[in-house]
Design a protein around this motif. Structure first.
Motif, PDB file in Angstrom:
ATOM      1  N   ALA A 198       0.998  -1.729  -0.215  1.00 56.39           N
ATOM      2  CA  ALA A 198      -0.729   0.068  -0.209  1.00 56.39           C
ATOM      3  C   ALA A 198       0.555   1.393   0.132  1.00 56.39           C
ATOM      4  CB  ALA A 198      -0.900  -0.081   1.192  1.00 56.39           C
ATOM      5  N   PHE A 199       2.241   1.283   1.026  1.00 60.02           N
ATOM      6  CA  PHE A 199       2.871   2.554   0.726  1.00 60.02           C
ATOM      7  C   PHE A 199       3.534   2.448  -0.441  1.00 60.02           C
ATOM      8  CE2 PHE A 199       6.111   4.441   3.913  1.00 60.02           C
ATOM      9  CZ  PHE A 199       5.730   5.803   2.899  1.00 60.02           C
TER      10      PHE A 199
ATOM     11  N   ALA B 190      10.136   0.294   3.932  1.00 57.16           N
ATOM     12  CA  ALA B 190       8.299  -0.569   4.290  1.00 57.16           C
ATOM     13  C   ALA B 190       8.325  -1.936   4.025  1.00 57.16           C
ATOM     14  CB  ALA B 190       7.411   0.309   4.574  1.00 57.16           C
ATOM     15  N   LEU B 191       8.703  -2.435   2.618  1.00 51.66           N
ATOM     16  CA  LEU B 191       7.867  -2.994   2.187  1.00 51.66           C
ATOM     17  C   LEU B 191       9.488  -3.845   3.145  1.00 51.66           C
ATOM     18  CD1 LEU B 191       6.541  -4.719   0.275  1.00 51.66           C
ATOM     19  CD2 LEU B 191       8.447  -4.191  -1.973  1.00 51.66           C
ATOM     20  N   LEU B 192      10.874  -4.105   2.448  1.00 52.85           N
ATOM     21  CA  LEU B 192      11.514  -4.852   3.536  1.00 52.85           C
ATOM     22  C   LEU B 192      11.826  -4.821   4.584  1.00 52.85           C
ATOM     23  CD1 LEU B 192      14.660  -6.219   3.344  1.00 52.85           C
ATOM     24  CD2 LEU B 192      15.795  -3.897   4.458  1.00 52.85           C
ATOM     25  N   VAL B 193      10.948  -4.601   5.765  1.00 48.87           N
ATOM     26  CA  VAL B 193      10.286  -4.681   6.870  1.00 48.87           C
ATOM     27  C   VAL B 193       8.968  -5.806   6.811  1.00 48.87           C
ATOM     28  CG1 VAL B 193       9.002  -3.882   8.920  1.00 48.87           C
ATOM     29  CG2 VAL B 193      11.355  -2.339   8.088  1.00 48.87           C
ATOM     30  N   ALA B 194       8.453  -5.654   6.085  1.00 50.64           N
ATOM     31  CA  ALA B 194       7.283  -5.946   5.529  1.00 50.64           C
ATOM     32  C   ALA B 194       7.636  -7.825   4.808  1.00 50.64           C
ATOM     33  CB  ALA B 194       6.279  -5.266   4.392  1.00 50.64           C
TER      34      ALA B 194
ATOM     35  N   SER C 267      -0.658  -8.462  -2.452  1.00 52.62           N
ATOM     36  CA  SER C 267      -0.575  -6.958  -3.198  1.00 52.62           C
ATOM     37  C   SER C 267      -1.447  -6.839  -3.569  1.00 52.62           C
ATOM     38  CB  SER C 267       0.546  -7.601  -4.355  1.00 52.62           C
ATOM     39  OG  SER C 267       1.187  -8.198  -3.275  1.00 52.62           O
ATOM     40  N   ALA C 268      -2.756  -7.286  -4.040  1.00 52.72           N
ATOM     41  CA  ALA C 268      -4.509  -6.263  -4.640  1.00 52.72           C
ATOM     42  C   ALA C 268      -4.427  -5.554  -4.003  1.00 52.72           C
ATOM     43  CB  ALA C 268      -5.212  -7.662  -5.245  1.00 52.72           C
ATOM     44  N   ALA C 269      -5.005  -6.323  -2.697  1.00 50.36           N
ATOM     45  CA  ALA C 269      -5.156  -5.419  -1.212  1.00 50.36           C
ATOM     46  C   ALA C 269      -4.629  -4.533  -1.092  1.00 50.36           C
ATOM     47  CB  ALA C 269      -5.784  -6.208   0.017  1.00 50.36           C
ATOM     48  N   GLY C 270      -3.349  -4.805  -1.158  1.00 46.62           N
ATOM     49  CA  GLY C 270      -2.189  -3.842  -0.915  1.00 46.62           C
ATOM     50  C   GLY C 270      -2.233  -2.074  -1.708  1.00 46.62           C
ATOM     51  N   VAL C 271      -2.757  -2.611  -3.686  1.00 47.25           N
ATOM     52  CA  VAL C 271      -2.719  -1.327  -4.390  1.00 47.25           C
ATOM     53  C   VAL C 271      -4.530  -1.307  -4.015  1.00 47.25           C
ATOM     54  CG1 VAL C 271      -3.375  -1.356  -6.874  1.00 47.25           C
ATOM     55  CG2 VAL C 271      -1.540  -2.797  -6.087  1.00 47.25           C
ATOM     56  N   LEU C 272      -5.465  -1.567  -3.683  1.00 47.83           N
ATOM     57  CA  LEU C 272      -6.529  -0.830  -3.493  1.00 47.83           C
ATOM     58  C   LEU C 272      -6.576  -0.074  -1.892  1.00 47.83           C
ATOM     59  CD1 LEU C 272      -8.794  -3.526  -3.999  1.00 47.83           C
ATOM     60  CD2 LEU C 272      -8.458  -1.373  -5.505  1.00 47.83           C
ATOM     61  N   ALA C 273      -5.151  -0.254  -1.128  1.00 49.67           N
ATOM     62  CA  ALA C 273      -5.456   0.222  -0.525  1.00 49.67           C
ATOM     63  C   ALA C 273      -4.576   1.366  -0.632  1.00 49.67           C
ATOM     64  CB  ALA C 273      -4.532  -0.657   0.851  1.00 49.67           C
ATOM     65  N   GLY C 274      -3.663   1.388  -1.363  1.00 57.06           N
ATOM     66  CA  GLY C 274      -2.521   2.298  -1.531  1.00 57.06           C
ATOM     67  C   GLY C 274      -2.968   3.424  -2.161  1.00 57.06           C
TER      68      GLY C 274
END
Length: 839
Positions: free
Chosen positions: A28-29, A266-270, A318-325
């Motif tokens: 999302a970020f 943030a993605l590295l932390v994830a 990832s799909a949810a992350g795109v929408l949350a983006g």
């Protein structure tokens, strides 16, 4: 095997849902940043395309036209007379100062020329009409609303000669792309009136509209032939819009690239969180995988099944992350709007297929690669493992203790060596060496983490154990039981804490260095500036004020030195001993006498000069003059000194300036600031001059740095939030793993409250472990960064924002307590009899 995989996903859907939450936030970020980038670019290009919709050809100064940065007014008639031109207008933008309703407090802004051709007007009239005479004006909508101006009001504006001009407000306009003028006040006038007010000798640009049947390329070629000046270039309207948009998005692109770096962190932390989660899931399903091997599943099938689970989790997350983006982009846009960051983002957001695909691909790839090592471990489980007792995590850790120590020592030594080279570097590459050393040392911390978790947790848990008793001791034992898991859980939080600490300390130190440098090298009390310089009459009045002890004029200009254009200043000699004290490298400012020049250390190489040598200064309408380099000074953080300083007598003789650009003021001892300020305000009168105190300047600097610190601190908190989700995720999986253990504890007398308290303390201990490790890395590396900066600039101080760090720790611990709520609720909702009866 496919049916078994799908069945496993259905059986463990809650565990996978917890695992995907971290990757959803990381994606999302990233998606939000890319969406914001696309939105900003579309907004800029759409605005400039709309502004140039009817512009078919434009005349503007050539890029190398340094001696003539405007277009002669007579060129407008030449363009209008060119065959194929339906209409042509001159564009003017220059400084103007709008006084308030009482005729005081000038507000700096810009004056623009209003096009008489309706199709060449890149703005919209909100109310009233456009000016029809030289005594009428329009005002931008934002200023009109903020200052309470309505159609028919009188605008009081100071021109470049500080004369008061009055205009009737004929209308209010929406500027559109002109909002890119950093939100400044914009006054629109008839073209001739705009030239007169701004004092410009010509136009900034001439826009032409083509007659029917004439293309942009044809019109541009005809105008180019008609103008025939090497100092002017002619471009099509399409090229004009693109060039203007490209120039405007430079800051936005740089800012959003920095933002993308935070998103990748943030993605590295994830990724660390997802890796730890799958490691726990594989460990908990050892018997399940072994049974699959017993009934005929091959290692490849187990590996494929585990990767299939991670792939599905990655796709969904990832799909949810795109929408949350989309929501993240709106949130970031709101934050930037609140902080005044000049990023144009229009009224909506842009989700391009490219952004969606990149975000999806990143999320899936990061998830699959994070699960790869755990998946390989699952495929290596032997069939007989279903029948054997599984070794305790401590046993496995003891077997790997020696290799971990060796790896951590070697990698740590490399990291420390890189850091040392960076600290001792004399160039800017040292900062990259320090950063590389920090990354390598973090790898050593990851390797050694499981070995130090036990002792550190024992220390951290000693006080809670003495105060709270049994629940705290159980929490310490739970963390120490699986040190590898605890170390992996804290790794993500360590990254966020380290970055937050380094950023906070470096920023605070830069602020302290800048304010210290200003106080030491610019010990003036007031600085008076104006868009058109300081009228000599005002300077004379200031010199006669009894409240002031020293008044010194500062002249500024661009002079060609050794065939290179350089910014130069010339100050009254008294200023060097009282209000301007640069850090000297060679010589002293008292050596600056007629026939000499003082040069900054950075400009010496560019001018191919040296201390004691000579430079050649071009003088208008006279032969070049040779000056000796009598002194060399440094320009430190926060200072505004130019590359060269000339003696005042030489500057006045050679360049004959009419006004000084600013005046430095020192008050007499014992005069209250309110009295001295009032006296200066009376002396300046109704002019476009700005009075800034040294305290005001420091406050502005502090405010800007605090604003930047707040924005990037909020961005780093996203990484910390993902890490805390990882802690909650680990606790939840640990609760599932310890269901029977919790039931036994409940059966022998542990209450629900004590069980919840145990898990809360466990979360706090893991959080404190990650924060402590982050501080242990962040503070030394922040010191190394600041130390290198101070070595290169010569002065400053290391500032430790203790209050801010303690606040960060407190907020993180509070978040950890909240993260333990769901796992604790799950642990206490199962009755002891039911749990102990499960097999």
């Amino acid at each position: 095997m496919l049916r078994s995989t799908l069945a496993g996903i259905r059986a463990h859907k809650l565990r996978l849902a917890l695992a995907t939450l971290a990757i959803t936030l990381g994606v999302a970020f990233v998606a939000g940043t890319l969406i914001l980038t696309d939105t900003a670019q579309r907004s800029f290009y759409a605005d400039f395309a709309a502004a140039a919709r009817h512009v078919d050809a434009a005349v503007r100064p050539a890029p190398d036209a340094q001696q003539k940065p405007w277009i002669a007014a007579t060129t407008l008639n030449t363009v209008r007379d060119t065959p194929g031109v339906a209409a042509a207008v001159g564009r003017v933008t220059g400084p103007a100062s709008l006084l308030d309703h009482a005729g005081r407090a000038p507000q700096r802004g810009s004056a623009i020329a209003i096009s008489p051709d309706p199709q060449l007007q890149p703005y919209r009239v909100v109310s009233g009409r456009l000016p029809q005479s030289a005594r009428e004006a329009v005002l931008d909508q934002d200023t009109a609303q903020a200052d309470g101006y309505t159609v028919g009001a009188t605008l009081q504006v100071l021109d470049q000669q500080h004369r008061l001009m009055r205009y009737r407000l004929a209308g209010i306009i929406d500027l559109g792309v002109a909002k890119g003028l950093n939100g400044a006040t914009v006054i629109g006038l008839a073209p001739d009136a705009a030239l007169a007010l701004t004092g410009r000798p010509g136009y900034d640009e001439i826009d032409a509209r083509a007659a029917p049947g004439v293309s942009q390329a044809q019109l541009a070629q005809r105008v180019r032939t008609a103008v025939g000046s090497p100092h002017d270039e002619v471009v099509t309207g399409t090229q004009l819009a693109k060039d203007q948009a490209d120039a405007s998005v430079k800051f936005t692109d740089l800012f959003l690239q920095i933002l993308l770096i935070f998103a990748l962190v943030a993605l590295l932390v994830a990724a660390l969180v997802i890796n730890n989660t799958f490691s726990i899931l594989v460990a908990q399903r050892t018997r399940e995988f072994a049974l699959l091997r017993c009934v005929g599943a091959t290692r490849r099938q187990v590996l494929t099944a585990t990767l299939a689970e991670s792939s599905l989790a990655g796709v969904v997350a990832s799909a949810a992350g795109v929408l949350a983006g989309l929501g993240a982009a709106l949130g970031m846009r709101a934050v930037f709007s609140w902080t005044g960051t000049p990023i144009a983002t229009g009224s909506g957001v842009v989700l391009s297929p490219r952004t969606a695909l990149i975000s999806l691909a990143l999320g899936v790839v990061v998830t699959v690669f994070s699960a790869l090592l755990p998946a390989r471990g699952a495929s290596a489980i032997a069939p007989l493992a279903a029948l054997r007792h599984q070794p305790h995590a401590g046993e496995a850790m003891r077997r790997t203790r020696r290799p971990r120590v060796v790896i951590a020592a070697i990698v740590g030594a490399v990291g420390l060596a890189l850091t040392y080279l960076g600290v001792e570097s004399s160039s800017r590459t040292g900062f990259f060496e320090i950063a590389a050393g920090g990354c390598v040392l973090f790898l050593a911390v990851l390797a050694a983490g499981p070995l130090v978790v036990g002792p550190l947790v024992r220390v951290l848990g000693w006080v809670p154990g003495r105060i709270i008793g049994g629940p705290a001791r159980l929490a310490v034992a739970n963390v120490r039981r699986n040190p590898g898991r605890a170390a992996a859980t804290t790794a993500a939080l360590t990254i966020g804490t380290t970055l937050a600490t380094v950023f906070a300390i470096v920023t605070m130190s830069m602020q302290a260095s800048a304010t210290t440098s200003i106080a030491r090298h610019y010990p003036f009390d007031y600085l008076v500036t104006g868009p058109g310089g300081i009228p000599p009459a005002v300077t004379d009045q200031l010199r006669h004020l009894p409240q002031l002890s020293t008044v010194a004029e500062v002249y500024q200009g661009t002079v060609t030195v050794n065939a290179s254009p350089q910014q130069v200043d010339a100050l009254e000699p008294v200023a060097y001993s009282t209000m301007v004290r640069p850090r000297m490298i060679d010589g002293a400012m008292t050596d600056l006498r007629p026939g000499t020049v003082a040069v900054s250390s950075g400009a010496l190489a560019a001018l191919h000069a040296h201390d004691g040598g000579t430079v050649t200064i071009d003088v208008p309408n006279a032969a070049p003059r040779t000056a000796r380099v009598a002194a060399v000074y440094a320009i430190d953080q926060g200072e505004t000194l130019p590359p060269l300083l000339l003696p005042l007598s030489d500057y006045l003789r050679d360049f004959a300036p009419t006004t000084a650009q600013s005046v430095l003021i020192l008050t007499k001892p014992g005069v209250p600031p309110s009295e001295s300020l009032a006296a200066i305000e009376r002396a300046t009168g109704a002019t476009a001059l700005t009075i800034t105190s040294a305290a005001d300047y420091k406050a502005q600097l502090t405010s800007r740095i605090s604003q930047v610190l707040g924005v990037f601190g909020a961005l780093l908190s996203i990484a910390a939030l993902i890490a805390l989700i990882g802690i909650a995720n680990t606790l939840s999986l640990s609760v599932i793993e310890r269901t029977r253990e919790s039931a036994v504890l409940r059966a022998i007398g542990l209450t629900k409250r004590q069980l919840r308290l145990t898990l809360t303390i466990e979360a706090v201990l893991v959080t404190l472990l990650g924060v402590a490790t982050g501080l242990a890395l962040g503070i030394p590396y922040a010191w190394a960064t600041v130390h290198l900066f101070l070595r290169q600039t010569g002065e400053g101080a290391f500032a430790l924002p203790t209050g801010q760090i303690l606040l960060y720790v407190a907020l993180t611990v509070l978040a950890a307590v909240l993260a333990s709520v769901f796992p604790a609720h799950r642990a206490t909702k199962t009755p002891p009899i039911t749990a102990t009866s499960e097999t």
